[in-house]
Design a protein around this motif. Structure first.
Motif, PDB file in Angstrom:
ATOM      1  N   ALA A  45       5.581  12.476 -13.350  1.00  0.00           N
ATOM      2  CA  ALA A  45       5.526  11.016 -13.509  1.00  0.00           C
ATOM      3  C   ALA A  45       4.897  10.381 -12.274  1.00  0.00           C
ATOM      4  O   ALA A  45       5.206  10.770 -11.144  1.00  0.00           O
ATOM      5  CB  ALA A  45       6.927  10.455 -13.717  1.00  0.00           C
ATOM      6  N   ILE A  46       4.012   9.426 -12.499  1.00  0.00           N
ATOM      7  CA  ILE A  46       3.461   8.655 -11.380  1.00  0.00           C
ATOM      8  C   ILE A  46       4.583   7.785 -10.824  1.00  0.00           C
ATOM      9  O   ILE A  46       5.202   7.023 -11.558  1.00  0.00           O
ATOM     10  CB  ILE A  46       2.298   7.766 -11.863  1.00  0.00           C
ATOM     11  CG1 ILE A  46       1.134   8.646 -12.333  1.00  0.00           C
ATOM     12  CG2 ILE A  46       1.861   6.795 -10.766  1.00  0.00           C
ATOM     13  CD1 ILE A  46       0.001   7.863 -12.982  1.00  0.00           C
ATOM     14  N   GLU A  47       4.868   7.946  -9.531  1.00  0.00           N
ATOM     15  CA  GLU A  47       5.984   7.173  -8.954  1.00  0.00           C
ATOM     16  C   GLU A  47       5.498   6.161  -7.917  1.00  0.00           C
ATOM     17  O   GLU A  47       6.247   5.247  -7.558  1.00  0.00           O
ATOM     18  CB  GLU A  47       7.042   8.107  -8.351  1.00  0.00           C
ATOM     19  CG  GLU A  47       6.518   9.025  -7.264  1.00  0.00           C
ATOM     20  CD  GLU A  47       7.640   9.766  -6.514  1.00  0.00           C
ATOM     21  OE1 GLU A  47       8.802   9.357  -6.601  1.00  0.00           O
ATOM     22  OE2 GLU A  47       7.324  10.771  -5.845  1.00  0.00           O
ATOM     23  N   ARG A  48       4.307   6.355  -7.411  1.00  0.00           N
ATOM     24  CA  ARG A  48       3.734   5.451  -6.410  1.00  0.00           C
ATOM     25  C   ARG A  48       2.290   5.180  -6.798  1.00  0.00           C
ATOM     26  O   ARG A  48       1.573   6.090  -7.221  1.00  0.00           O
ATOM     27  CB  ARG A  48       3.700   6.094  -5.007  1.00  0.00           C
ATOM     28  CG  ARG A  48       5.006   6.246  -4.253  1.00  0.00           C
ATOM     29  CD  ARG A  48       5.327   5.003  -3.406  1.00  0.00           C
ATOM     30  NE  ARG A  48       6.024   4.023  -4.189  1.00  0.00           N
ATOM     31  CZ  ARG A  48       7.363   3.938  -4.296  1.00  0.00           C
ATOM     32  NH1 ARG A  48       8.135   4.772  -3.649  1.00  0.00           N
ATOM     33  NH2 ARG A  48       7.917   3.001  -5.045  1.00  0.00           N
ATOM     34  N   VAL A  49       1.871   3.904  -6.628  1.00  0.00           N
ATOM     35  CA  VAL A  49       0.484   3.525  -6.948  1.00  0.00           C
ATOM     36  C   VAL A  49      -0.020   2.588  -5.856  1.00  0.00           C
ATOM     37  O   VAL A  49       0.719   1.696  -5.421  1.00  0.00           O
ATOM     38  CB  VAL A  49       0.410   2.810  -8.314  1.00  0.00           C
ATOM     39  CG1 VAL A  49      -1.006   2.322  -8.608  1.00  0.00           C
ATOM     40  CG2 VAL A  49       0.917   3.709  -9.433  1.00  0.00           C
ATOM     41  N   THR A  50      -1.233   2.790  -5.390  1.00  0.00           N
ATOM     42  CA  THR A  50      -1.898   1.753  -4.585  1.00  0.00           C
ATOM     43  C   THR A  50      -3.254   1.491  -5.221  1.00  0.00           C
ATOM     44  O   THR A  50      -3.856   2.377  -5.845  1.00  0.00           O
ATOM     45  CB  THR A  50      -2.099   2.165  -3.114  1.00  0.00           C
ATOM     46  OG1 THR A  50      -2.967   3.296  -3.072  1.00  0.00           O
ATOM     47  CG2 THR A  50      -0.776   2.495  -2.441  1.00  0.00           C
TER      48      THR A  50
END
Lengths: 684, 684
Positions: free
Chosen positions: B439-444
């Motif tokens: 799962a993607i947990e951090r995005v910038t």
């Protein structure tokens, strides 16, 4: 309209009560818990429910027109009732009706229960203060402004209405709580146990609350179904203890546990299944309750059927072995030195924990044990007889498969247990049997001719009023054996040592050709259904001697312990106590010296005490107080025990009872100290 | 001999503790409850336990010679660890030993648990006063002169030794009591619950007493296994709530009950089976306990395995729906006006009643509910955070599948519940998923190029440090979605209303040809294992907007209720709270105005509170006090609720958080009020 009622007494059970005029006798028997056989369902096609209307006067009954009180003879009854029987008062229970007071005899053939268990409730003066109380509450329905939980809503109402607080609730009740409250439109009937726990909630006005007081005996189990609100006994149920198949006595049950890895579980499951069958019986019947509300001065009545959830309390009394086996506590230590039970104190156990199919949230109150050999049944006896509240010194003898003795008054109370052996219950006796139909229960012997007359259970006329073939005797039960031995002694057939006399006046004397064992014929083969002469052997006499010596010695040692020479009264508890002839028991020296009119049979006092504990929660505290404060005396530890026992083996014991009996039974027989039974009124 | 110890921290779980020097890292992981995969049983033949020794400084650790602290490289390790990996600090966990302080990273492949549940115990200052206490007693063996019952003998000893009286005993304990006492030669260890009931008796010195504090969440279940004597957390166990198969959220569980006659029973059975599987896990492991006895000043250690009977207490906290379903209480009223629970008050339920396979006589303490939507988990949060004992005004936000809000201090405490919907847990989001590996947990997002960088659970390096094919992304979890929406907003991809901007600077913008639904690509198909572009849709953005507006509105209405303009601190509880970036939550206006350093993530505070209730019985009373005294505020009943909610939908809410953020994030981006994320340190 006033519902007219009439008094009805059923014999031989003695159950009595008022029933509405107009109902059938079978229906009346149901309401009073007598249970007449009616396999055809009152369709008048089987004739099984044949009963006999009795003549004569009886306390409380208005019997002037006895036969008419059962309604007019109906066409169809002659199909099952002969002209001769009709003459004697026979009627069909499903046809005859209650039109006035009636005394009704139910012949053995018409009795639904096979076993004769005479455990009718005594009238007791009980303050009704049950552990479970019911309250009707009206709740404020929840709103968004006041969304308190269902349980909190009920608690708030109970606090406001009756001041109860800090209540808990059984999980099973909580599970249905919301739906119940909604179904009753926020009116409900809440049952609270010991002001502590909500154990039942019903929508609206509820359906009453009922309880069972159960006396679990080694041989028989008796239960009183009570209305917890009024205290009224609405039914008496009984059965054999299903564990009898593992052995007649406590020792054989304990052995079964020791020899079988799952023995304890099986025996426990059996008694629980048995208790459940009693519950089922109660649930299958209809009961008539008099309502608290009167209608124009006449109590109204209500016919109900009880649901399992309505049974909200149970009290159980049993001896320590029955107690331990029911609860699956290891019974082995009860039987080995130093004879310690797992627990003395009373217990409260959830019905569902025990597998009892009543309200699963109900608590079962288990009466406390006094000692390893003196159990909750004896505590029940003391709750009923209350020696600890009296000045008079009572000696209470509870004769079951074991004998339990209590002696004392409000100042000091001691108990002990004596190994009577099973002889007094008819076991280990050549032709012994339980008190079931066909058992000889009464015996008289003519001191001159040594001729025998006897009566069997299930048949009214004595042998002397019957043709031999009608007797269908099967064996001898405890009271019959005691009668027989006492009468044999009185007739000079036995001497003081209990040995058979050599002076044979009839052909009833026998000597076994091989063993040399002597015996005396009570019933000839033709009088039996087993086609054998029923005899009392020398061995049988020895068993009875041992049992009576054991009781006598126990009593005497206890009296010595308390430093007393005599007691103010002797109470004989237990089913056996109800059957035996106390005079004859005194004749053979079973009890210490006491005026005959001070010897009282108190019936199933254990069951009575159990009922008291069911109906009055304060008595549960008292039960624990009794168990804590009564002092157990281990007879076998007493100095002189063996010597005293040997002394007491003799018939009669010369120092006590006999002196006393002298007054009642003026001497006349062969043995100068033994009175003639006729003169004493001991034989008809 | 002194047993030297060293500090070890395992990442990413953060579990830490002192272990004896010389044990293997796998062994150290077991003792600290990290559970490194070691299917070959440390035989050095599977290579599964590959871990990485981390460099750098870390609070408490002495890491100067970090790699050396894991002991010398051993021949055989190269079989599973490449030269390049060795360079990075990889070692085999079964070979490398603890020789000094260590910071160890456990790669996903080596983690035994599949699900990422970050519920490590916080160090808490708890007065250890458990509900269950153990006493060693020496009994006087029974004799003929003193044949008191086994239970009475134990009670007498406890009264003499510790002054306990009026004790009860669980039937299951009573059943084994005699044999236990005999086996221990009349020395025994007795466990007493609440000074009221004997729930366990062991021969001799016993085997310790353990308890489980269980936080039953809608999605995950976490349990702390504690030594009840020392209060030490000896293991943390977790799993998915097995009811997830009936639906992700509370509403779908309630629906399942409504649609299936046995739905409630099935769901209850599932969670009970789940709890039993946690128990089994605990029973299958070995634990090292430091003994109370010291050996030459050094605490000695003891390796133990816990038996089911040794688990003597359990506390359970859950939201009202999980509470009701576990206990099989009708959950429907929780979901319909006026949202009443069946019960607020805490409950004590026997383990065997609930089917929990621990000591059958143990009681399970169920934390009380505050309101229909605010359950025992929130009470747990309050036990841990104690706003009711403080002057400072706290706002506590517990974001799980539902949002629970608490506001106040020692003078007044109010709570409410806001329907955040499941979006914050990744549900009802186009590519949403739970916080599981992949799962993607951090995005910038780069505000200039709109290029995206992201990190997935189970893989350390961000996308920008990886080859696309290594990412194997499966979807986006809650924190990833929140990050994405906030970053899209900061980058100008979304405008104030949450609508997609028309100004497309990259090929990541999409418009569905049929529905017209706009979306933005976070991960390209080649970066995924699902072979599809993973996008955030306009619909997804709306879901997040609704969730954050809901929380924000709740907080504001509560502040209005208390008449306050600002709060002294904001505490974010729940697993989600641990994962989200509080700054970004402020950016999108999820929380009311508060200094950034006053916003604290308190992790699984519900679980902490549950642990507090397990270890300190006084806190159970406090729990009920909290549930009784906290005032529930139904937000939807508040004037202006709908209007406020609509206002709060906007990104960012212009009146509060944004003013505050101005100070931290000086304006520079396209939108004059939105700071450039680089300047604000929001993107690397």
């Amino acid at each position: 309209m006033s519902a007219k009622t009439a008094w009805v007494i059923f014999q031989p059970s003695g159950r009595r009560g008022q029933v509405p005029v107009g109902i059938s006798i079978v229906e009346a028997s149901r309401r009073l818990g007598v249970d007449i056989e009616a396999p055809c369902g009152e369709k008048q096609v089987c004739g099984k429910c044949k009963i006999r209307i009795e003549q004569g006067s009886f306390q409380k009954l208005n019997m002037e027109s006895s036969l008419l009180n059962a309604g007019p003879w109906q066409p169809g009854e002659e199909k099952y009732i002969s002209a001769e029987e009709r003459e004697k008062g026979y009627r069909m229970g499903c046809v005859a009706t209650v039109e006035g007071d009636l005394l009704i005899f139910v012949p053995e053939a018409a009795r639904a229960g096979k076993q004769v268990v005479s455990k009718a409730p005594r009238p007791l003066d009980i303050t009704i203060n049950p552990a479970v109380k019911q309250y009707r509450v009206e709740l404020v329905p929840p709103t968004l402004k006041d969304p308190a939980g269902d349980f909190e809503r009920v608690c708030a109402a109970l606090e406001k209405q009756v001041g109860l607080n800090s209540l808990g609730i059984d999980l099973s009740v909580l599970r249905g709580l919301h739906d119940t409250l909604e179904a009753g439109e926020w009116k409900a009937t809440v049952s609270v146990w010991m002001d502590r726990e909500i154990i039942h909630v019903q929508p609206g006005s509820g359906s009453g609350m009922f309880g069972l007081a159960i006396d679990v005996g080694t041989t028989t189990v008796a239960a009183y179904l009570c209305d917890l609100a009024s205290g009224q006994v609405i039914d008496t149920l009984s059965m054999m203890n299903p564990q009898v198949k593992y052995g007649e006595d406590v020792v054989s049950r304990i052995s079964f546990h020791m020899e079988n890895p799952d023995g304890l579980q099986r025996m426990s499951a059996d008694i629980v299944a048995g208790l459940n069958s009693l519950v089922e019986q109660a649930l299958s019947r209809e009961y008539t309750l008099s309502s608290a509300h009167e209608n124009e001065g006449v109590p109204t009545e209500q016919v109900i059927r009880i649901q399992p959830e309505d049974i909200l309390d149970v009290s159980i009394a049993g001896n320590t072995a029955m107690h331990h086996i029911l609860l699956q506590l290891n019974p082995v230590p009860l039987g080995v030195i130093p004879f310690t039970p797992s627990v003395h104190h009373s217990l409260d156990i959830k019905a569902r924990e025990l597998g009892l199919k009543i309200n699963p949230a109900a608590h079962i109150f288990i009466l406390p044990n006094e000692a390893g050999f003196v159990g909750g049944d004896n505590v029940g006896v003391l709750l009923a007889e209350e020696p600890h509240r009296q000045d008079a010194i009572q000696l209470i003898i509870d004769i079951g498969t074991n004998g339990e003795l209590v002696l004392g008054n409000k100042d000091r109370l001691i108990c002990s247990s004596c190994a009577t052996g099973p002889a007094l219950e008819g076991a280990q006796i050549e032709f012994g049997m339980r008190a079931a139909p066909g058992a000889i229960e009464r015996v008289t012997i003519d001191p001159e001719t040594h001729d025998v007359d006897f009566k069997v259970i299930g048949r009214d006329p004595w042998r002397s009023y019957s043709t031999p073939e009608d007797m269908k005797t099967k064996g001898i039960c405890g009271s019959g054996i005691l009668d027989a031995v006492a009468q044999m002694f009185l007739a000079g057939i036995l001497d003081n040592s209990g040995a058979f006399s050599e002076h044979h006046v009839s052909n009833r004397f026998r000597t076994h050709p091989e063993t040399g064992m002597k015996s005396f014929v009570i019933a000839w083969a033709k009088e039996t259904s087993i086609e054998k002469d029923i005899v009392i052997t020398q061995q049988d006499v020895r068993q009875i001697q041992l049992a009576k010596a054991s009781i006598y010695t126990g009593c005497k040692l206890m009296m010595k312990k308390l430093g007393i020479e005599s007691v103010d009264s002797i109470k004989i508890a237990g089913a056996f106590g109800s059957h035996i002839d106390c005079k004859l028991a005194l004749v053979i020296g079973m009890f210490p010296d006491c005026a005959l009119d001070k010897i009282v049979s108190v019936g199933n006092a254990a069951g009575d005490g159990c009922r008291i504990a069911l109906l009055n929660r304060d008595k549960r505290v008292e039960a624990d107080w009794i168990a804590d404060n009564i002092q157990y005396m281990e007879l076998t530890l007493e100095e002189n025990f063996q010597w005293q026992l040997m002394e007491a083996i003799h018939l009669p014991h010369m120092t006590d009872a006999f002196d006393h009996l002298d007054g009642i039974l003026p001497g006349s027989a062969a043995n100068s100290r033994i009175p003639g039974p006729k003169a004493a009124g001991l034989i008809p």
